[in-house]
Motif scaffolding. Sequence first.
Motif, PDB file in Angstrom:
ATOM      1  N   VAL A  66       0.860  -1.185   0.000  1.00  0.00           N
ATOM      2  CA  VAL A  66       0.000   0.000   0.000  1.00  0.00           C
ATOM      3  C   VAL A  66       0.894   1.233   0.000  1.00  0.00           C
ATOM      4  CG1 VAL A  66      -1.810   1.300   1.165  1.00  0.00           C
ATOM      5  CG2 VAL A  66      -1.813  -1.204   1.294  1.00  0.00           C
ATOM      6  N   LEU A  67       0.681   2.105  -0.971  1.00  0.00           N
ATOM      7  CA  LEU A  67       1.343   3.407  -0.992  1.00  0.00           C
ATOM      8  C   LEU A  67       0.428   4.384  -0.275  1.00  0.00           C
ATOM      9  CD1 LEU A  67       2.594   3.362  -4.680  1.00  0.00           C
ATOM     10  CD2 LEU A  67       4.075   3.579  -2.674  1.00  0.00           C
ATOM     11  N   GLU A  68       0.977   5.112   0.698  1.00  0.00           N
ATOM     12  CA  GLU A  68       0.161   5.998   1.524  1.00  0.00           C
ATOM     13  C   GLU A  68       0.627   7.443   1.428  1.00  0.00           C
ATOM     14  OE1 GLU A  68      -0.333   2.614   5.069  1.00  0.00           O
ATOM     15  OE2 GLU A  68       0.365   4.639   5.545  1.00  0.00           O
ATOM     16  N   ARG A  69      -0.336   8.347   1.522  1.00  0.00           N
ATOM     17  CA  ARG A  69      -0.028   9.769   1.664  1.00  0.00           C
ATOM     18  C   ARG A  69      -0.122  10.134   3.141  1.00  0.00           C
ATOM     19  NH1 ARG A  69      -3.512   9.887  -2.917  1.00  0.00           N
ATOM     20  NH2 ARG A  69      -2.367  10.429  -4.822  1.00  0.00           N
ATOM     21  N   GLY A  70       0.919  10.749   3.674  1.00  0.00           N
ATOM     22  CA  GLY A  70       0.898  11.180   5.065  1.00  0.00           C
ATOM     23  C   GLY A  70       1.182  10.085   6.070  1.00  0.00           C
ATOM     24  N   GLY A  71       1.568   8.908   5.615  1.00  0.00           N
ATOM     25  CA  GLY A  71       1.881   7.817   6.541  1.00  0.00           C
ATOM     26  C   GLY A  71       3.356   7.768   6.883  1.00  0.00           C
ATOM     27  N   GLY A  77      -1.419   6.434   6.910  1.00  0.00           N
ATOM     28  CA  GLY A  77      -1.842   7.566   6.115  1.00  0.00           C
ATOM     29  C   GLY A  77      -3.056   7.215   5.266  1.00  0.00           C
ATOM     30  N   ASN A  78      -3.389   8.075   4.332  1.00  0.00           N
ATOM     31  CA  ASN A  78      -4.455   7.793   3.382  1.00  0.00           C
ATOM     32  C   ASN A  78      -3.900   6.956   2.236  1.00  0.00           C
ATOM     33  OD1 ASN A  78      -6.491   9.180   4.708  1.00  0.00           O
ATOM     34  ND2 ASN A  78      -6.086  11.105   3.640  1.00  0.00           N
ATOM     35  N   PRO A  79      -4.625   5.948   1.801  1.00  0.00           N
ATOM     36  CA  PRO A  79      -4.101   5.098   0.728  1.00  0.00           C
ATOM     37  C   PRO A  79      -4.063   5.834  -0.607  1.00  0.00           C
ATOM     38  CG  PRO A  79      -6.368   4.497   1.214  1.00  0.00           C
ATOM     39  CD  PRO A  79      -5.963   5.502   2.263  1.00  0.00           C
TER      40      PRO A  79
END
Length: 288
Positions: A66-71, A77-79
């Motif tokens: 899973v690539l996340e934004r903000g994680g 984070g968000n996916p």
Amino acid sequence: MATAPGHLLGQIIGNVMEEALRPVLQDMASRHDLYLDSKGPRPGVRPGAKVSWEDDLGNTHDLDFVLERGGDASKAGNPAAFVEAAWRRYTKHSKAKAQEIQGAVLPVLAKWNNVKPTPAAVVAGLWSAPSLQQLRSSGFVVLHLEFATTVEVFRSAGIDIQGLGEDTPDSFWRTQCDAYANLSATQKSHLANALGAAHAGELQTFVSELERRVVRTIDHVVVTPLHGSGSRFMLVADAIAAVKGYSCGVEAAPFVRFEIRITYTNADVIQATFGSPADAVDFLDTFV
């Protein structure tokens, strides 16, 4: 119950594929300020090693990447993208595997529709064209690794994944599983690296398409505060009369909700509705 040798070899190939794919996705994540989650410990986010996400019904789905934004390592984070890796030796089994991938990813995708993550799959072995199209028609970015190249990479490590056709005996597959088990950790790592190198061109094309879907910047945000209560009409004519008679001046009315619309430079649009300012701010904070 013991795992059939042919199935065990499939799991081995899948694991090698994941190890070959990991540095490719990590490079993409590093270049675009994303966090790559994959199997392994992640204290503060999950109790075990599996990458598990829930759907709207509370069902858990185990995923590969899973690539996340903000994680980060301690915060989910968000996916931004869900990426699956899969091997199928025979085309007759590929449709069932495509459905399995869809069953794992699409329910989670639906839950996170407000941030529009991208589904993707890297598959190897023999897959029918309809099975690949089934994934693409569901929005997946799909890479089908060239079969002969994959076979040759494993053969160079002393492992025959091509077999003798559908009548290949279990004893043959067991020998190939033993050959992999007898490799040292360094040799297993070299095998994964060799697989990635052999498919470098295909993987780059895949990443380019994934980046086109995932990497985006916000063009603008529209926040609309709504005040007043709605009126329900059984007849369209009554609704028209109400609109014509509505006063659009500045009048005191109770706050109802915020409607937020985020438009990206690639034309993606995310819309959300919140009943409190705090919830709206929490949502917008995930995009900062």
